[in-house]
Design a protein around this motif. Sequence first.
Motif, mmCIF file in Angstrom:
data_model
loop_
_atom_site.group_PDB
_atom_site.id
_atom_site.type_symbol
_atom_site.label_atom_id
_atom_site.label_comp_id
_atom_site.label_asym_id
_atom_site.label_seq_id
_atom_site.Cartn_x
_atom_site.Cartn_y
_atom_site.Cartn_z
ATOM 1 N N ASN B 18 0.831 -1.209 0.000
ATOM 2 C CA ASN B 18 0.000 0.000 0.000
ATOM 3 C C ASN B 18 0.858 1.248 0.000
ATOM 4 O O ASN B 18 0.629 2.202 -0.727
ATOM 5 C CB ASN B 18 -0.906 0.025 1.232
ATOM 6 C CG ASN B 18 -2.090 -0.909 1.096
ATOM 7 O OD1 ASN B 18 -2.524 -1.196 -0.008
ATOM 8 N ND2 ASN B 18 -2.586 -1.387 2.218
ATOM 9 N N ARG B 19 1.847 1.204 0.855
ATOM 10 C CA ARG B 19 2.756 2.333 0.987
ATOM 11 C C ARG B 19 3.488 2.569 -0.348
ATOM 12 O O ARG B 19 3.590 3.690 -0.826
ATOM 13 C CB ARG B 19 3.748 2.023 2.119
ATOM 14 C CG ARG B 19 5.002 2.850 2.131
ATOM 15 C CD ARG B 19 4.872 4.043 3.025
ATOM 16 N NE ARG B 19 6.185 4.645 3.258
ATOM 17 C CZ ARG B 19 6.344 5.831 3.775
ATOM 18 N NH1 ARG B 19 5.308 6.542 4.116
ATOM 19 N NH2 ARG B 19 7.546 6.319 3.966
ATOM 20 N N ILE B 22 1.341 4.160 -3.000
ATOM 21 C CA ILE B 22 1.161 5.605 -2.836
ATOM 22 C C ILE B 22 2.386 6.348 -3.355
ATOM 23 O O ILE B 22 2.288 7.323 -4.097
ATOM 24 C CB ILE B 22 0.946 5.944 -1.343
ATOM 25 C CG1 ILE B 22 -0.392 5.385 -0.869
ATOM 26 C CG2 ILE B 22 1.001 7.443 -1.111
ATOM 27 C CD1 ILE B 22 -0.544 5.400 0.641
ATOM 28 N N LEU B 32 -5.001 11.768 -3.883
ATOM 29 C CA LEU B 32 -4.925 10.781 -2.814
ATOM 30 C C LEU B 32 -6.180 10.769 -1.967
ATOM 31 O O LEU B 32 -6.600 9.723 -1.470
ATOM 32 C CB LEU B 32 -3.724 11.095 -1.919
ATOM 33 C CG LEU B 32 -2.383 10.599 -2.437
ATOM 34 C CD1 LEU B 32 -1.270 11.176 -1.605
ATOM 35 C CD2 LEU B 32 -2.324 9.084 -2.418
ATOM 36 N N LEU B 38 -7.213 4.291 -3.664
ATOM 37 C CA LEU B 38 -6.516 3.510 -2.660
ATOM 38 C C LEU B 38 -7.237 2.209 -2.344
ATOM 39 O O LEU B 38 -6.768 1.420 -1.562
ATOM 40 C CB LEU B 38 -6.373 4.341 -1.388
ATOM 41 C CG LEU B 38 -5.374 5.469 -1.564
ATOM 42 C CD1 LEU B 38 -5.610 6.535 -0.520
ATOM 43 C CD2 LEU B 38 -3.959 4.935 -1.499
#
Lengths: 210, 575
Positions: B18-19, B22, B32, B38
Amino acid sequence: MTMRRRNFLWGSAAVLGGGALGLGGAQVLSSVGSLAAESGDPDGVFPNIVLTSHESRNYRFYDDLIRGKKVIFNFFYSGCGDICPLSTQRLVEVQEMLHGRVGRDLHMYSVTLQPELDTPAVMRGYMETYGVQPGWLFLHASREDIELLRRKMGFVDPDPELDADLESHIGVVKFGNDEIGRWGACPSFADPEEILASILTIDPSPAARS
Amino acid sequence: MLLRNVGNEKQQERARLNRMEIIDAKLSRRDLIRYGLLAAGGMLVAKSGLSIRASGAATLVSPRTTPWAEPLPIPQPLQPNTSFDLSKLSAGLNGDSSEAPRASHQLWDYYKPRKFYEIEEKQRTWSFHKDLPTQPIWNFQGDSDDSAHYAEPTLHARYGEPIVVRNKNNLPANHKGYGIPDTSTHLHNAHNASESDGNPSDYYGSGYYKDFHYCNKLANDDPNEALGFLWFHDHRLDYTAQNVYRGLVGTYILYDELDCNDETNVNGFRLPSGEYDVPLVFGDKVFNSNGIAYYDLFALDGIIGDKQTVNGKIQPFFDVKKRRYRLRLLNTGPSRFLSFKFSNNMPFWQISNDGNLLPKPIKRTSINLTVAERVDIIVDFNSATGSDVFLMNVLEHIDGTGPTGKILNPGTPLLKFNLGPTAADGSINPDQIDKLRGLPVMDTVINKTRTWIFNRQNGAWSVNGQLFNRNIVNAKCKLGTAEIWNFENGGGGWSHPIHMHYEEFRILSRNGVAVKPGDVEYARKDVIWLHPGEKVKVYVKFRDFTGKYPLHCHNVVHEDHAMMARYDIVDGPAS
């Protein structure tokens, strides 16, 4: 939704909750046990549950973490794909913008919604992944204590179906100053400068002029 | 144990991915915020059994209070400071160290103030009911002994008579408890320049003052644009609900030569005037076991109380004469929607919507009022029999989601009218009024169409998927042009009272059904009761001033949790 349907869902949610506790809670929490809430503050808002940090230290919620302090807290779980990645990212940015205040006169807490999975080691890994700086505690407790805390802190959805769904958990950061009884909240995925501005309102004398 | 470890690794791996996602995507902040980007993380954790809501505050029950024990307080008009030298005021700052910063007053030279008023925000004491202790509240006006006048001041203003109101913040700087001693006082519905609007982000701290320039100017100089019943309240970003709950509420009544506060003036509308023209300011509260007004600092959805106040009193009585009255109803929330009727089901006339006079009176027996809405009604107590009649709230409203829609029978009596002797009545029977205020002509050229979707986002609140940022302009509207705005409820069963500052609008349709002449919403409005799943189309035109204004939900708990957007009126192209 009719009342009858709501009642039905509430009942089933409670059963599920009990089941989950039975499966995973015991081993993780054997050191602290599960404590019934003792009123921490004079108004009885903050349950004085015991939480264990990513460093495996135990804290009483009100006595050790809230009483007389300025705090910022939210709920998270490391496996969250929808809400927490952005929220944690935002709060990491906010922590940087607070220039070392976190852990000194401002305290940040993130409490897991999946205590069975988010052990201290997992939480440490999560913190590393996101670049969390020292001074910010990641915490777990027994599932039922966390559930109590979550409800008391208002991290709930009035729709029981949504409330029972971890994927739609509340993405809000709560901030407060226990000494003066000032509390507010903002979305944890707001722009960091807006989160920061909101948080700074807990300083007793906010900027005299805007 | 093994299973759990595998689970952990998966969880952690996903967190890492996930990080990376991004970072790799190099998305802008605004991108975002849009959740969808996301959400593509594959299978998420199975639904688990986080259990039921049992929030502590929701169970709080106020101590019992004896109904009809005290008279209704009648807000008295604030008097100007006539000894103040008006020539000391200017468009710019006064150069005084205790003055809060602001932009220079627009159109100052054309609307130089003719009166100067002073109000002081301060902690004073008030009794909501004789059975409850006298307690500190925050408000704008008090006696010399610092006991409060609730829902005061009432400012009586007139078109053609610009004024300056100096608002001094003397709230306790070392305050403890809910509320914050910062302020930005918004005059709701006023056609005021941005710097005098009381924008949520223009707050100032204790010890400072600000001069608000109220031009009392007709929009576009059109007499059909005259406003009537306005109110003001603190609007401090993030803390509006708390500060309003503490008592920072007042009313503002605008007159002109037609709506002239003289029922005997044959050139005017001949609406009940003077002591027969009474604001009724409704608030919703809950009191703790000590009888002190309690604010649930941990509510995200709304604050619903169990005691409704009228001009600051719980279930007061009002000794009325048998004649017509003009009652100006205002719902100050914070979150409760109301539906009124009289206990004897007597009809009355609705003469305004959001304080603006309708084209003609509409006879009815019940009226809905969401948070921040106002209606003026004319009631003829001469038509009532017996010794008393009650104003009832009949709408069930249990939590911040919105009213359930259930009409309660009999409902809750909020105010008791004791019927006194017949009295002379110089006002006109509303049945005989053919025309009150006409509606302004709408432009046929529409410069832009926008859509605003109000949604819940994980316990916070968004507009078009975005969370409020005071520095992001969500819409630029060109001065002198008209636009169509579509307000949409994003779903989830929530009701929202949507308010835009500064310019009023005309509701064109609800869910595609046109609002027609004779409908109570065939009117100028500034608040929309946005029902679950509803789409409302409005016409709005931007005139006279430039600057920033907000658009927000007036369930002030939603508002404080980011359900707000910013629009700017610009002397340039719209975007």
